[in-house]
Scaffold this active site. Structure first.
Site, PDB file in Angstrom:
ATOM      1  N   SER A  52       1.499  60.603  -9.140  1.00 48.16           N
ATOM      2  CA  SER A  52       0.086  60.232  -9.230  1.00 48.16           C
ATOM      3  C   SER A  52      -0.859  61.022  -8.344  1.00 48.16           C
ATOM      4  O   SER A  52      -2.078  60.890  -8.474  1.00 48.16           O
ATOM      5  CB  SER A  52      -0.081  58.739  -8.930  1.00 48.16           C
ATOM      6  OG  SER A  52       0.457  57.963  -9.968  1.00 48.16           O
TER       7      SER A  52
ATOM      8  N   LYS B  63      -8.884  56.858  -2.487  1.00 49.11           N
ATOM      9  CA  LYS B  63      -8.553  56.102  -3.696  1.00 49.11           C
ATOM     10  C   LYS B  63      -8.841  54.624  -3.452  1.00 49.11           C
ATOM     11  O   LYS B  63      -8.585  54.111  -2.352  1.00 49.11           O
ATOM     12  CB  LYS B  63      -7.074  56.331  -4.015  1.00 49.11           C
ATOM     13  CG  LYS B  63      -6.582  55.829  -5.347  1.00 49.11           C
ATOM     14  CD  LYS B  63      -5.126  56.287  -5.531  1.00 49.11           C
ATOM     15  CE  LYS B  63      -4.538  55.855  -6.854  1.00 49.11           C
ATOM     16  NZ  LYS B  63      -3.138  56.373  -7.004  1.00 49.11           N
TER      17      LYS B  63
ATOM     18  N   SER C 181      -2.303  58.626 -11.316  1.00 45.34           N
ATOM     19  CA  SER C 181      -3.305  57.577 -11.238  1.00 45.34           C
ATOM     20  C   SER C 181      -4.405  57.875 -10.219  1.00 45.34           C
ATOM     21  O   SER C 181      -5.420  57.174 -10.182  1.00 45.34           O
ATOM     22  CB  SER C 181      -2.646  56.238 -10.869  1.00 45.34           C
ATOM     23  OG  SER C 181      -2.086  56.296  -9.564  1.00 45.34           O
TER      24      SER C 181
END
Length: 459
Positions: A181, A84, A157
């Site tokens: 997330s 990420k 996310s």
């Protein structure tokens, strides 16, 4: 893309390692195949912010040399993985999917990136995400789409992490989870996502959202792969794969009734209840569990999240307010209104709630409940979305710090979209939930390849 390449990219990590050791395939071949698939699918998915093709091929060549010489290699050596884009990477852009940091190049590596490099993993890209992991997509970066239906979001996310792994672009990714997330996009994309026990993975070099709630964990297609990645990035040296068995006979599994029976989406409810019934058929003893305060945990989490997030943005807000996505800046503004008394009271209530969750494990080994109340939505639900009570089933375990893992419970009949079931364990007992989830996943047929790729695999 040749059929044999696609099949290769969906194999388990340990099988790829065996192929490396027997010299049937090389890390360079697998990395090139991963990059080719990324190039082919990225226009449809938008799962990456930065692609590290040159760095990845160099790392793959180093791994190839290790296997050619017959030297000892770790489980992730030569395995393509992504991360990420909120983990600092020295000399490599780290944007956190925001205009605020669009040109930011850190001068240090995060602990996660360092651990992956030390393991020999081939980090080939940095994934798209919701801006600062705070619930809103920044228009400069765009929505990341779901390989099960590219007209829908991959969830947030850790949106690009889940989308890429589900589509076979890499064998794993590492994301973060502050309120769901990792688990929510894993549910939307039909993969395995773990939020480990709080602080199991070092947060050094992470762009924080909320340091009291932030967790770091792996996203993979199968449970055993998830254990391999956690073993490599965790500060606790545990051979999680050593605990896998073919049975959960006698395991006591607590069904969190308030979170399960409140699902209003009929297909989600049906799939989750069927999955729970399958756990019983596999030999587990089911026990209904209620956890006091679990339905109102947002009252604890939100003052903490809002206040801590605003602290991390104090140097940019309000001076650069116009550079944020609208939803992000609204949350940041609200965080400055949280009083010190409210924040400290929430921290005390957080501690008390964690004790209540721990108390539930006096009578059971594992807890289960749905992960998300719906399949993938067309757009990411807003931070305060009450239509789908989006984080009601994931956020409690960020507050309590207990490990929680999503695994697919099947596909909705009407839209062919994944639905997730969540396994929760005692603090530092990731091995137990891995065991339960692996037995369930194996018994129900393992990972399902999304429609974006099934046509290619069947040619």
């Amino acid at each position: 893309m040749p059929i044999n390449e696609l099949e290769l990219l969906f194999k388990p990590i340990d099988e790829i390692g065996s192929l490396y050791r027997s010299k049937q395939v090389s890390p360079v071949e697998v990395t090139k195949a991963t990059l080719r698939l990324l190039e082919e699918l990225e226009p449809k998915l938008n799962a990456f912010i930065t692609v590290l093709a040159d760095e990845a091929l160099q790392k793959a060549r180093e791994a190839e040399t290790i296997f050619a010489k017959g030297e000892t290699a770790g489980k992730l050596c030569g395995i393509p993985v992504s991360i990420k884009d909120l983990f600092r990477t020295k000399g490599i852009k780290t944007t956190v999917a925001s205009r605020i940091l669009k040109d930011h190049v850190p001068d240090e590596d995060s602990a996660v990136y360092s651990a992956l490099n030390a393991s020999g993993a081939v980090v080939f890209g940095k994934n798209n995400m919701l801006e600062f992991a705070y619930g809103s997509m920044h228009p400069d970066y765009g929505q990341c789409n779901n390989p099960w239906d590219t007209n829908r979001t991959a969830g947030g996310s850790s949106t690009g992490s889940a989308s890429a792994v589900a589509a076979g672009i890499g064998f794993a990714s590492v994301g973060t989870d502050t309120g769901g997330s990792i688990r929510l996009p894993s549910s939307f994309c039909g993969i395995v996502g773990l939020k480990p026990t709080y602080d199991t993975v070092s947060r050094q070099g992470l762009f924080h959202l909320s340091h009291s709630l932030d967790h770091i964990g792996p996203l993979t297609r199968i449970v055993k792969d998830n254990a391999i990645v956690l073993e490599s990035i965790s500060s606790r040296k545990v051979d999680y794969n050593a605990v896998f068995t073919e049975s959960i006979k006698g395991m006591k599994i607590g069904v969190i009734r308030s979170l399960t029976d409140s699902i209003t989406h009929p297909e989600v409810a049906q799939l989750v209840n069927t999955a729970i019934g399958q756990l019983s058929e596999l030999g587990a003893e089911l026990v209904d569990i209620e956890i006091p305060g679990i339905d109102t945990v947002m009252e604890i989490a939100f003052p903490i999240l809002l206040a801590e997030a605003s602290y991390y943005h104090k140097d940019w807000y309000p001076a650069r307010a116009a550079d944020y996505a609208q939803g992000t800046v609204g949350n940041i503004k609200e965080g400055f209104n949280v009083s010190a008394v409210s924040y400290l009271e929430a921290l005390e209530r957080k501690r008390a709630f964690a004790e209540k969750v721990t108390e539930a494990f006096r009578t059971v080994d594992v807890l289960v409940c749905p992960t998300s109340p719906s399949p993938a939505t067309e757009r990411d639900p807003s931070f305060e979305d009450t239509t789908y009570d989006y984080t009601q089933r994931t956020l409690p375990f960020n507050v309590s710090g207990h490990p929680a893992l999503n695994v697919s419970a099947g596909l909705t009949p009407s839209q062919n979209l994944p639905v997730g079931i969540q396994f929760i364990g005692r603090h530092f007992e990731e091995a137990t939930i891995y065991r339960a989830a692996d037995v369930y996943q194996t018994a129900t047929g393992g990972y399902k390849v999304p429609p974006l790729l099934t046509g290619s695999l069947e040619r």
